[in-house]
Design an enzyme around this catalytic site. Sequence first.
Site, PDB file in Angstrom:
ATOM      1  N   GLY A 144       0.591  -1.309  -0.033  1.00 47.54           N
ATOM      2  CA  GLY A 144       0.018  -0.024   0.034  1.00 47.54           C
ATOM      3  C   GLY A 144       0.813   1.200   0.164  1.00 47.54           C
ATOM      4  O   GLY A 144       2.154   1.198   0.182  1.00 47.54           O
ATOM      5  N   CYS A 145       0.353   2.489  -0.213  1.00 47.31           N
ATOM      6  CA  CYS A 145       0.958   3.674  -0.298  1.00 47.31           C
ATOM      7  C   CYS A 145       1.431   4.148   0.827  1.00 47.31           C
ATOM      8  O   CYS A 145       2.826   4.405   1.047  1.00 47.31           O
ATOM      9  CB  CYS A 145       0.135   4.821  -1.493  1.00 47.31           C
ATOM     10  SG  CYS A 145      -1.507   4.980  -0.688  1.00 47.31           S
ATOM     11  N   TYR A 146       0.621   4.320   1.801  1.00 52.59           N
ATOM     12  CA  TYR A 146       0.869   4.673   3.169  1.00 52.59           C
ATOM     13  C   TYR A 146       2.114   3.678   3.857  1.00 52.59           C
ATOM     14  O   TYR A 146       2.973   4.349   4.397  1.00 52.59           O
ATOM     15  CB  TYR A 146      -0.241   4.757   4.193  1.00 52.59           C
ATOM     16  CG  TYR A 146      -1.259   5.857   3.925  1.00 52.59           C
ATOM     17  CD1 TYR A 146      -0.824   7.105   3.933  1.00 52.59           C
ATOM     18  CD2 TYR A 146      -2.491   5.687   3.554  1.00 52.59           C
ATOM     19  CE1 TYR A 146      -1.684   8.292   3.910  1.00 52.59           C
ATOM     20  CE2 TYR A 146      -3.540   6.817   3.433  1.00 52.59           C
ATOM     21  CZ  TYR A 146      -2.940   8.052   3.663  1.00 52.59           C
ATOM     22  OH  TYR A 146      -3.776   9.264   3.690  1.00 52.59           O
ATOM     23  N   THR A 148       4.330   2.002   2.644  1.00 54.59           N
ATOM     24  CA  THR A 148       5.669   2.090   1.637  1.00 54.59           C
ATOM     25  C   THR A 148       6.476   3.053   2.394  1.00 54.59           C
ATOM     26  O   THR A 148       7.439   3.054   2.778  1.00 54.59           O
ATOM     27  CB  THR A 148       5.527   2.302   0.163  1.00 54.59           C
ATOM     28  OG1 THR A 148       4.727   1.306  -0.296  1.00 54.59           O
ATOM     29  CG2 THR A 148       6.803   2.694  -0.450  1.00 54.59           C
TER      30      THR A 148
END
Length: 337
Positions: A144-146, A148
């Site tokens: 997921g982006c958060y 990372t």
Amino acid sequence: MINAGIIGASGYTGGELMRLLLNHSEVNIVAATSRKLAGEAVTDTHRHLKGFLDLGFQNLTPEEIKSACDVVFVAVPHGTAMDIVPELLDDDVKVIDLSADYRLKTAAFEEAYAMEHRDPRDAVYGLVELHPEVAEQNFIANPGCYPTGATLAAAPLAKAGVISSVIFDSKSGITGAGINPSPVSHYPNMAENVQAYKLTTHRHVAEFVQELNRLDNSLTNISFTPHVVPSIRGILTTAHVFTKEKMDVDGVRKLYEDMYRDKPFVRVLDGSPSLGGVRGSNFCDIGFEVDERNNRIVVVSAIDNLVKGASGQAIQNMNMMCGFDETKGLWSAAAAP
């Protein structure tokens, strides 16, 4: 050359995958699927690709796309990929799932997403900086982006076993909410505004816990609050890391430089990173300051949520899986200012 296909190519993530893959000298984009837009030109939706890509959206079955491709990117909503991935997997195709469906162990997924997992199987978590075993896999769960930006911000301290607790505070651009408009992303609600949401219950916390626990299984005090800010791209994460003992700047810097010395997409900076420094790139910039009085280290990370937080990271995984140089097709500076 390898042939690549994208299942669910009409969203921001699909558009970004195609933009980046067009710069990859070893990849041909041969398929882009969308049930709703089948028959329409890809460039009618992704107008920034006009003149670079002559491809139409198709409504292909997993078997059809698998037969045409060496690599398949699955860019569909969570809860959907688990019905598609099993039909793609075999020894002849590499699959990278950008949804949340395979990032967590089954029990953790079912708790975080409040649904039954219809295809419980383990996948390697595709954060290359922490999982070099990506190179040996045919199936990867893209992070997921958060998680990372947050995980990379805290990982060196977790690996050293010095964290007593950590609080992540993240600010995300509006594209993190996806291509379909919502009350949160509606311009009058977002312009000149900052909105916190899911203050203590965001589903990505499970990924933070999973990955940081791999480095230090005694670390359980992990908190996270996300915000949406009036920016198109990017996630700026501030990690308040409380340590078990006093640490100085030189000691902390050594931990970060040692861990990320051979990791081309992590840059340890002097001072605080900014979204402008990573926009459009696959870099994660990290800076920190030590608060010795409170046994606290403030670590700030910046990523582009559509690149290192999604599509760029997926291509980084593809490079490793296919034996290409890790940076191939991704080595470019940010679009600043």
